[in-house]
Design a protein around this motif. Structure first.
Motif, mmCIF file in Angstrom:
data_model
loop_
_atom_site.group_PDB
_atom_site.id
_atom_site.type_symbol
_atom_site.label_atom_id
_atom_site.label_comp_id
_atom_site.label_asym_id
_atom_site.label_seq_id
_atom_site.Cartn_x
_atom_site.Cartn_y
_atom_site.Cartn_z
ATOM 1 N N THR A 143 0.854 -1.182 0.000
ATOM 2 C CA THR A 143 0.000 0.000 0.000
ATOM 3 C C THR A 143 0.889 1.231 0.000
ATOM 4 O OG1 THR A 143 -1.724 -1.166 1.233
ATOM 5 C CG2 THR A 143 -1.819 1.236 1.234
ATOM 6 N N VAL A 144 0.659 2.126 -0.955
ATOM 7 C CA VAL A 144 1.457 3.346 -1.074
ATOM 8 C C VAL A 144 0.588 4.536 -0.681
ATOM 9 C CG1 VAL A 144 2.794 4.822 -2.608
ATOM 10 C CG2 VAL A 144 2.877 2.344 -2.900
ATOM 11 N N ASN A 145 0.994 5.232 0.379
ATOM 12 C CA ASN A 145 0.272 6.428 0.825
ATOM 13 C C ASN A 145 0.731 7.649 0.032
ATOM 14 O OD1 ASN A 145 -1.101 4.962 2.787
ATOM 15 N ND2 ASN A 145 0.385 5.440 4.392
ATOM 16 N N TYR A 146 -0.203 8.515 -0.319
ATOM 17 C CA TYR A 146 0.150 9.759 -1.008
ATOM 18 C C TYR A 146 -0.877 10.831 -0.686
ATOM 19 C CZ TYR A 146 -3.098 7.656 -4.389
ATOM 20 O OH TYR A 146 -4.176 7.057 -4.990
ATOM 21 N N ALA A 147 -0.449 12.094 -0.845
ATOM 22 C CA ALA A 147 -1.291 13.235 -0.502
ATOM 23 C C ALA A 147 -2.472 13.345 -1.464
ATOM 24 C CB ALA A 147 -0.466 14.518 -0.524
ATOM 25 N N PRO A 148 -3.560 13.972 -1.028
ATOM 26 C CA PRO A 148 -4.744 14.094 -1.887
ATOM 27 C C PRO A 148 -4.481 14.952 -3.126
ATOM 28 C CG PRO A 148 -5.277 14.546 0.410
ATOM 29 C CD PRO A 148 -3.799 14.490 0.328
ATOM 30 N N THR A 149 -5.152 14.589 -4.195
ATOM 31 C CA THR A 149 -5.207 15.399 -5.409
ATOM 32 C C THR A 149 -6.671 15.589 -5.756
ATOM 33 O OG1 THR A 149 -3.114 14.471 -6.208
ATOM 34 C CG2 THR A 149 -4.521 15.584 -7.824
ATOM 35 N N VAL A 150 -7.140 16.839 -5.688
ATOM 36 C CA VAL A 150 -8.553 17.129 -5.909
ATOM 37 C C VAL A 150 -8.763 17.518 -7.367
ATOM 38 C CG1 VAL A 150 -10.487 18.607 -5.263
ATOM 39 C CG2 VAL A 150 -8.865 17.868 -3.532
ATOM 40 N N SER A 151 -9.802 16.964 -7.979
ATOM 41 C CA SER A 151 -10.149 17.321 -9.351
ATOM 42 C C SER A 151 -10.625 18.773 -9.405
ATOM 43 C CB SER A 151 -11.247 16.404 -9.895
ATOM 44 O OG SER A 151 -10.842 15.053 -9.850
ATOM 45 N N GLU A 152 -10.393 19.412 -10.544
ATOM 46 C CA GLU A 152 -10.763 20.815 -10.683
ATOM 47 C C GLU A 152 -12.267 20.999 -10.506
ATOM 48 O OE1 GLU A 152 -10.311 24.504 -13.911
ATOM 49 O OE2 GLU A 152 -9.440 22.513 -14.321
ATOM 50 N N GLY A 153 -12.635 22.001 -9.707
ATOM 51 C CA GLY A 153 -14.039 22.238 -9.423
ATOM 52 C C GLY A 153 -14.810 22.731 -10.640
ATOM 53 N N ARG A 154 -16.074 22.337 -10.743
ATOM 54 C CA ARG A 154 -16.932 22.746 -11.864
ATOM 55 C C ARG A 154 -18.011 23.677 -11.336
ATOM 56 N NH1 ARG A 154 -21.637 20.861 -14.210
ATOM 57 N NH2 ARG A 154 -21.772 19.174 -12.668
ATOM 58 N N ASP A 155 -18.032 24.917 -11.884
ATOM 59 C CA ASP A 155 -19.043 25.890 -11.465
ATOM 60 C C ASP A 155 -20.433 25.391 -11.845
ATOM 61 O OD1 ASP A 155 -16.934 27.421 -10.647
ATOM 62 O OD2 ASP A 155 -16.913 28.714 -12.417
ATOM 63 N N VAL A 156 -21.405 25.743 -10.986
ATOM 64 C CA VAL A 156 -22.762 25.239 -11.173
ATOM 65 C C VAL A 156 -23.742 26.418 -11.117
ATOM 66 C CG1 VAL A 156 -24.584 23.764 -10.232
ATOM 67 C CG2 VAL A 156 -22.200 23.004 -10.181
ATOM 68 N N GLY A 157 -24.655 26.462 -12.106
ATOM 69 C CA GLY A 157 -25.713 27.460 -12.110
ATOM 70 C C GLY A 157 -27.030 26.846 -11.678
ATOM 71 N N VAL A 158 -27.728 27.514 -10.762
ATOM 72 C CA VAL A 158 -28.976 26.990 -10.206
ATOM 73 C C VAL A 158 -30.003 28.120 -10.143
ATOM 74 C CG1 VAL A 158 -30.074 25.827 -8.250
ATOM 75 C CG2 VAL A 158 -27.693 25.327 -8.821
ATOM 76 N N THR A 159 -31.231 27.784 -10.498
ATOM 77 C CA THR A 159 -32.332 28.736 -10.394
ATOM 78 C C THR A 159 -32.758 28.884 -8.937
ATOM 79 O OG1 THR A 159 -33.092 28.138 -12.611
ATOM 80 C CG2 THR A 159 -34.677 29.257 -11.177
ATOM 81 N N LEU A 160 -33.097 30.087 -8.563
ATOM 82 C CA LEU A 160 -33.526 30.359 -7.193
ATOM 83 C C LEU A 160 -34.677 29.430 -6.801
ATOM 84 C CD1 LEU A 160 -33.078 32.382 -4.816
ATOM 85 C CD2 LEU A 160 -34.969 33.737 -5.769
ATOM 86 N N GLY A 161 -34.540 28.801 -5.608
ATOM 87 C CA GLY A 161 -35.574 27.915 -5.104
ATOM 88 C C GLY A 161 -35.454 26.479 -5.586
ATOM 89 N N HIS A 162 -34.490 26.198 -6.456
ATOM 90 C CA HIS A 162 -34.299 24.832 -6.959
ATOM 91 C C HIS A 162 -33.175 24.122 -6.183
ATOM 92 C CE1 HIS A 162 -36.447 25.109 -11.104
ATOM 93 N NE2 HIS A 162 -37.062 25.863 -10.191
ATOM 94 N N ARG A 163 -32.961 22.881 -6.570
ATOM 95 C CA ARG A 163 -31.940 22.053 -5.913
ATOM 96 C C ARG A 163 -30.601 22.207 -6.635
ATOM 97 N NH1 ARG A 163 -29.907 16.824 -6.477
ATOM 98 N NH2 ARG A 163 -29.462 15.709 -4.522
ATOM 99 N N GLY A 164 -29.512 22.275 -5.869
ATOM 100 C CA GLY A 164 -28.170 22.390 -6.454
ATOM 101 C C GLY A 164 -27.174 21.500 -5.737
ATOM 102 N N VAL A 165 -26.152 21.042 -6.488
ATOM 103 C CA VAL A 165 -25.141 20.147 -5.911
ATOM 104 C C VAL A 165 -23.760 20.551 -6.417
ATOM 105 C CG1 VAL A 165 -24.314 17.777 -5.699
ATOM 106 C CG2 VAL A 165 -26.763 18.216 -5.808
ATOM 107 N N LEU A 166 -22.809 20.680 -5.500
ATOM 108 C CA LEU A 166 -21.394 20.855 -5.837
ATOM 109 C C LEU A 166 -20.679 19.554 -5.495
ATOM 110 C CD1 LEU A 166 -20.715 24.438 -4.387
ATOM 111 C CD2 LEU A 166 -21.389 23.808 -6.719
ATOM 112 N N GLU A 167 -19.905 19.024 -6.434
ATOM 113 C CA GLU A 167 -19.223 17.735 -6.229
ATOM 114 C C GLU A 167 -17.722 17.925 -6.198
ATOM 115 O OE1 GLU A 167 -20.480 14.928 -9.137
ATOM 116 O OE2 GLU A 167 -22.510 14.741 -8.306
ATOM 117 N N CYS A 168 -17.102 17.328 -5.163
ATOM 118 C CA CYS A 168 -15.651 17.417 -4.969
ATOM 119 C C CYS A 168 -15.077 16.000 -4.973
ATOM 120 C CB CYS A 168 -15.350 18.115 -3.652
ATOM 121 S SG CYS A 168 -13.586 18.301 -3.279
ATOM 122 N N GLU A 169 -14.237 15.700 -5.968
ATOM 123 C CA GLU A 169 -13.676 14.350 -6.109
ATOM 124 C C GLU A 169 -12.175 14.387 -5.859
ATOM 125 O OE1 GLU A 169 -14.020 10.500 -9.109
ATOM 126 O OE2 GLU A 169 -14.653 12.497 -9.805
#
Length: 356
Positions: free
Chosen positions: A218-244
């Protein structure tokens, strides 16, 4: 001790001394021969047997034989029908005027060596010797344990095996993350990377069989986060930001809006973490939810982060539909007026077109 006991002991000593005088043979390496026509000492071909099997030792006799015995080195196994060996694996098979055969069951390495059949005839003694070779399947006896290292460390795996003939040893990486092979009992992996993590297989092979065991790295290594994707949401609707994230060991997640940390359940926001993915979920987006967000992934080796923008999307209305392209793009001119008139003409003719 009784007189009978003394006589038996004297008889055995006499037999042993006689046989030893008879069998003053060099103990050298095993040989292969069909015998010496100029003497009464015959050397038979080597007998090769696998560990755990049964070996039969045969010796020709004759009508004029008076005494006969099977010996292993200087120990008497059988003197005629009398068993002298205390080993239960040794037993008499045949004793008549034609042959004298014994067997050794469940042969082991300690049984390897020279065996001699001594025959005393009315004229002179003769011997028949044979060398028993025991083959042993390979067995891995010393293997590196499963290890956990940090990326960049030097790794050495060891695999040692016993067997006869001496087994050859090889290593290979069998997981899908890469391939690595070596034909040596030591496998050197300098400055190991995450792509060299996985299951390593050691194989020991000889003419008899194969033994295989595995080691996990098992090889341990520091996290590498994928580039974030901006999200547009209409007021009052459901929105999700995903971090991988890609990290070993598994990373913990922290979410921030501007410089303020966000916790699950705070102001209607829910955080759902499943392995390498973290979701920041808005069930009913309000004006205060729009803005900049940061996801930070942390493990024992290091951390990494990425940013997101949650922006507002205007939901189309009937008035914006009648405005045509002006609801989507800003501009003026003749082309815009033509498009507006075309749109109104289409709406006016639509009821007539639907009749067909």
């Amino acid at each position: 001790m009784s007189v009978r006991g003394h006589l038996v002991a004297f008889f055995k000593c006499t037999v042993i001394l006689s046989l030893r005088m008879l069998l003053l043979l060099p103990a050298g390496l095993p040989v292969r021969s069909q015998g010496d026509s100029q003497s009464d000492n015959k050397v038979m071909d080597n007998i090769t047997v696998r560990q755990g099997e049964t070996v039969f030792l045969r010796c020709a006799q004759g009508d004029v034989v008076t005494h006969t015995a099977w010996l292993n080195r200087s120990s008497i196994l059988y003197a005629g029908e009398d068993k002298w060996s205390v080993d239960q694996r040794v037993s008499l098979v045949t004793l008549n005027h034609e042959e004298f055969t014994i067997k050794i069951e469940n042969v082991d390495m300690t049984d390897e060596g020279q065996y001699v059949c001594a025959v005393q005839t009315s004229s002179r003694p003769r011997t028949t010797s044979v060398h028993v070779l025991v083959q042993v399947p390979p067995k891995i006896i010393n293997l590196s344990r499963d290890i956990i290292v940090n990326e960049g460390a030097n790794v050495t795996l060891m695999c040692q095996a016993s067997g006869k003939p001496e087994p050859s040893i090889s290593w290979k990486l069998i997981s899908s993350s890469g391939n690595l092979a070596s034909d040596d009992e030591y496998l050197e992996i300098p400055s190991i990377s995450r792509h060299r993590a996985g299951t390593y297989e050691c194989t020991a092979v000889n003419d008899i069989d194969t033994d295989i065991q595995t080691v996990d790295i098992t090889v341990n290594y520091a996290p590498t986060v994928s580039e974030g994707r901006d999200v547009g949401v209409t007021l009052g609707h459901r929105g999700v930001l995903e971090c991988e994230v890609d990290a070993v060991p598994e990373a913990d997640f922290e979410w921030y809006k501007d410089d303020r940390r966000i916790f699950s359940g705070f102001e209607g926001v829910e955080i759902l973490n499943t392995g390498s993915l973290s979701k920041l979920m808005f069930h009913n987006v309000s004006d205060g939810d729009y803005g900049n967000y940061t996801c930070i992934a942390i493990n024992s080796i290091g951390s990494s982060n990425t940013s997101f923008l949650l922006f507002v999307v205007i939901e189309p209305t009937s008035s914006t539909l009648l405005q045509g392209p002006r609801a989507v793009q800003d501009g003026s001119g003749g082309a815009s007026g033509i498009h507006s008139h075309s749109w109104l003409l289409f709406l006016a003719l639509l009821p007539f077109l639907l009749r067909f």
